[in-house]
Design a protein around this motif. Structure first.
Motif, PDB file in Angstrom:
ATOM      1  N   LEU A  96       0.823  -1.207   0.000  1.00 12.39           N
ATOM      2  CA  LEU A  96       0.000   0.000   0.000  1.00 12.39           C
ATOM      3  C   LEU A  96       0.859   1.260   0.000  1.00 12.39           C
ATOM      4  CD1 LEU A  96      -2.743  -1.031   2.594  1.00 12.39           C
ATOM      5  CD2 LEU A  96      -2.854  -1.158   0.108  1.00 12.39           C
ATOM      6  N   LEU A  97       2.015   1.189   0.643  1.00 10.47           N
ATOM      7  CA  LEU A  97       2.897   2.355   0.744  1.00 10.47           C
ATOM      8  C   LEU A  97       3.423   2.764  -0.620  1.00 10.47           C
ATOM      9  CD1 LEU A  97       4.168   4.273   2.834  1.00 10.47           C
ATOM     10  CD2 LEU A  97       6.120   2.718   2.945  1.00 10.47           C
ATOM     11  N   ARG A  98       3.544   1.822  -1.503  1.00  6.76           N
ATOM     12  CA  ARG A  98       4.065   2.104  -2.853  1.00  6.76           C
ATOM     13  C   ARG A  98       3.178   3.092  -3.600  1.00  6.76           C
ATOM     14  NH1 ARG A  98       7.425  -0.274  -6.738  1.00  6.76           N
ATOM     15  NH2 ARG A  98       6.626  -0.158  -8.861  1.00  6.76           N
ATOM     16  N   HIS A  99       1.917   3.206  -3.189  1.00  6.05           N
ATOM     17  CA  HIS A  99       0.952   3.997  -3.936  1.00  6.05           C
ATOM     18  C   HIS A  99       0.672   5.362  -3.325  1.00  6.05           C
ATOM     19  CE1 HIS A  99      -0.113   0.682  -6.698  1.00  6.05           C
ATOM     20  NE2 HIS A  99       0.254  -0.049  -5.684  1.00  6.05           N
ATOM     21  N   ILE A 100       1.495   5.825  -2.392  1.00  6.32           N
ATOM     22  CA  ILE A 100       1.318   7.167  -1.857  1.00  6.32           C
ATOM     23  C   ILE A 100       2.122   8.157  -2.679  1.00  6.32           C
ATOM     24  CG2 ILE A 100       1.013   6.192   0.462  1.00  6.32           C
ATOM     25  CD1 ILE A 100       3.756   7.447   1.196  1.00  6.32           C
ATOM     26  N   ASP A 101       1.916   9.422  -2.413  1.00  2.00           N
ATOM     27  CA  ASP A 101       2.706  10.458  -3.081  1.00  2.00           C
ATOM     28  C   ASP A 101       4.131  10.436  -2.538  1.00  2.00           C
ATOM     29  OD1 ASP A 101       3.088  12.862  -4.686  1.00  2.00           O
ATOM     30  OD2 ASP A 101       3.144  13.929  -2.771  1.00  2.00           O
ATOM     31  N   ALA A 102       5.095  10.318  -3.416  1.00  2.00           N
ATOM     32  CA  ALA A 102       6.519  10.294  -3.052  1.00  2.00           C
ATOM     33  C   ALA A 102       6.831   9.258  -1.976  1.00  2.00           C
ATOM     34  CB  ALA A 102       6.966  11.680  -2.592  1.00  2.00           C
ATOM     35  N   SER A 230      -0.121   6.053   7.794  1.00  2.51           N
ATOM     36  CA  SER A 230      -1.350   6.040   6.994  1.00  2.51           C
ATOM     37  C   SER A 230      -1.118   5.354   5.654  1.00  2.51           C
ATOM     38  CB  SER A 230      -1.859   7.470   6.781  1.00  2.51           C
ATOM     39  OG  SER A 230      -0.877   8.278   6.165  1.00  2.51           O
ATOM     40  N   GLY A 231       0.063   5.545   5.073  1.00  2.00           N
ATOM     41  CA  GLY A 231       0.343   4.969   3.766  1.00  2.00           C
ATOM     42  C   GLY A 231       0.382   3.460   3.749  1.00  2.00           C
ATOM     43  N   GLU A 313       0.335   4.553  -9.697  1.00  3.35           N
ATOM     44  CA  GLU A 313       1.605   3.867  -9.509  1.00  3.35           C
ATOM     45  C   GLU A 313       2.724   4.889  -9.655  1.00  3.35           C
ATOM     46  OE1 GLU A 313       3.928   0.285  -9.020  1.00  3.35           O
ATOM     47  OE2 GLU A 313       1.849   0.810  -8.695  1.00  3.35           O
ATOM     48  N   PRO A 314       3.637   4.965  -8.711  1.00  4.05           N
ATOM     49  CA  PRO A 314       4.720   5.950  -8.824  1.00  4.05           C
ATOM     50  C   PRO A 314       5.461   5.803 -10.153  1.00  4.05           C
ATOM     51  CG  PRO A 314       4.730   4.940  -6.657  1.00  4.05           C
ATOM     52  CD  PRO A 314       3.737   4.167  -7.490  1.00  4.05           C
ATOM     53  N   ALA A 315       5.719   6.923 -10.777  1.00  2.00           N
ATOM     54  CA  ALA A 315       6.355   6.906 -12.091  1.00  2.00           C
ATOM     55  C   ALA A 315       7.839   6.670 -11.941  1.00  2.00           C
ATOM     56  CB  ALA A 315       6.090   8.212 -12.822  1.00  2.00           C
ATOM     57  N   ILE A 316       8.185   5.464 -11.531  1.00  2.00           N
ATOM     58  CA  ILE A 316       9.591   5.119 -11.411  1.00  2.00           C
ATOM     59  C   ILE A 316       9.830   3.817 -12.149  1.00  2.00           C
ATOM     60  CG2 ILE A 316       9.246   4.001  -9.175  1.00  2.00           C
ATOM     61  CD1 ILE A 316      12.098   4.866  -8.456  1.00  2.00           C
ATOM     62  N   SER A 317      10.722   3.827 -13.102  1.00  2.00           N
ATOM     63  CA  SER A 317      11.064   2.612 -13.828  1.00  2.00           C
ATOM     64  C   SER A 317      11.976   1.788 -12.925  1.00  2.00           C
ATOM     65  CB  SER A 317      11.778   2.969 -15.137  1.00  2.00           C
ATOM     66  OG  SER A 317      10.982   3.831 -15.910  1.00  2.00           O
ATOM     67  N   TRP A 318      11.461   0.681 -12.435  1.00  2.00           N
ATOM     68  CA  TRP A 318      12.164  -0.095 -11.408  1.00  2.00           C
ATOM     69  C   TRP A 318      12.759  -1.322 -12.077  1.00  2.00           C
ATOM     70  CZ3 TRP A 318      13.788  -4.030  -8.731  1.00  2.00           C
ATOM     71  CH2 TRP A 318      14.096  -3.891  -7.380  1.00  2.00           C
TER      72      TRP A 318
END
Length: 397
Positions: A96-102, A230-231, A313-318
């Motif tokens: 769930l934390l992966r989907h918060i802002d920053a 919360s995240g 989804e955070p815009a990070i190419s992982w």
């Protein structure tokens, strides 16, 4: 579905993990800047190599990179105490934390193996938070809720503070509970909860932190910690939250993250209940029993991520492997001086929306992002929600 996703999740190599750690610990690099740098340069190592020059272009003559020696020492200290560093996208990173802002790109996680991945990887999570100077009735109710919810298969998350947090952690020991730290993973705060924390780890518990080893928490670090609480959670339950308490910061983060906010009402004569009562007036769910919580949360448990529209989804190419090449057309490695000056001239101490800045200057989005990185790494840029930017006065840089 979730199991299959985990099985395909990549792991960082030791070399990559050190590069990620050095990047997030380097000067003026936070979670959002990390993501921008990573996406622009294709890997943490490529971003590290570019940092001094980027900072120089932004107006800062000297730049402090986090050294390899310090990174290796931090990792060694983590391993020695039974903790490890988990990257966003790895199986043990809270989903769930992966989907918060920053979201933090790296989390220090301490737990008893093999439960570490099982605990942090769960999506059936609830936070219970509230007053440090809680009443006996408040602590009793927190204990009941945490115990009942644990029996229903929820992992309870809190901040290891006095009062409500401690009562919730204590009641959830048997089934596992997670504490989010404002300081380093080795810094138990408050000290009086060292015994409780030891019990948590010895049982099925875990602790997480995005701060460096040995970091003593400051007042400004607790709101940052609260966004993790919360995240990681489907919902946040507040018990006895005063009007200006830190618990209300957590509730605001929960609102921004589209998490459920649940509040236990209290006497209007008790100042510890003012904040929770106001949240109920503003639309938070009124909670009087465990059944109330289960009824509200049942539809949320089976929802696929993201939980609601608006969480991306955070815009990070992982990548499992570093990207060897960067497309200089879409991600320029340098900007024209006239473009850089146009952006700097357009900025001021008054926040401006990034899209408005883009239209005003006429530069490409990729060029604007690169120039903003330069200014930010030089310590001259401040970001505001939701998407605004301002220059920091030279006296504060």
């Amino acid at each position: 579905m979730e199991t299959a996703t985990k099985s395909r999740a990549p792991h960082l190599s030791d070399t990559q993990r050190l590069a990620w750690l050095r990047l997030i610990r380097s000067e003026n690099v936070g979670p959002r800047t990390f993501r921008e740098l990573f996406n622009h340069f294709g890997s943490a190592q490529a971003a590290l190599d570019a940092l001094p020059e980027l900072s120089r272009r932004g107006g800062k003559k000297t730049y402090r990179l986090f050294s390899m020696d310090k990174a290796e020492a931090e990792l060694a200290s983590l391993y020695k105490m039974g903790a490890r560093l988990v990257a966003m996208g790895e199986p043990a990173y809270p989903p769930l934390l992966r989907h918060i802002d920053a979201p933090p790109p790296l989390l220090a996680v301490r737990a008893r193996e093999p439960l570490q991945q099982e605990l942090t990887g769960t999506q059936k999570t609830l936070a219970i938070i509230g007053a440090r100077n809680c009443s006996v009735a408040g602590a009793k109710f927190a204990t009941k809720l945490a115990g009942d919810l644990s029996a229903e298969g929820f992992t309870i998350i809190s901040g290891l503070a006095r009062g409500i947090d401690s009562a919730a952690h204590q009641a959830a020991l048997a089934s596992g509970t997670i504490a989010a730290f404002a300081g380093g993973i080795d810094t138990i705060y408050p000290k009086e909860n060292m015994e409780l924390f030891a019990k948590m780890i010895a049982a099925n518990g875990a602790a997480i932190s995005e701060m460096p080893m040995g970091w003593n928490p400051r007042a400004r670090d607790f709101p940052r910690r609260n966004r993790l609480i919360s995240g990681m959670s489907l919902g946040v339950i507040l018990i006895e939250a005063a009007e200006k308490s830190g618990s209300l910061h957590t509730a605001r983060y929960a609102l921004e993250q589209n998490r459920e906010i649940l509040a236990v009402p209290g006497s209007p004569l008790d100042p510890r209940s003012v904040g929770a009562n106001k949240l109920i007036q503003q639309g938070a769910a009124l909670i009087q029993s465990t059944d109330d919580i289960l009824e509200i949360m049942e539809p949320k448990i089976s929802m696929s991520l993201p939980l609601h529209q608006g969480i991306d989804e955070p815009a990070i190419s992982w990548p499992a492997q570093d990207q060897a090449d960067v497309d200089e057309t879409s991600n320029p490695l340098n900007a024209k001086e006239q473009d850089r000056q146009a952006v700097i001239d357009a900025l001021s101490e008054t926040p401006i929306d990034q899209d408005e800045l883009l239209r005003f200057t006429g530069v490409t989005l990729q060029t604007l992002q690169l120039i903003l990185l330069e200014i930010e790494l030089a310590g001259r840029l401040e970001r505001h929600k939701p998407n605004k930017l301002s220059l920091i006065h030279s006296g504060r840089a």
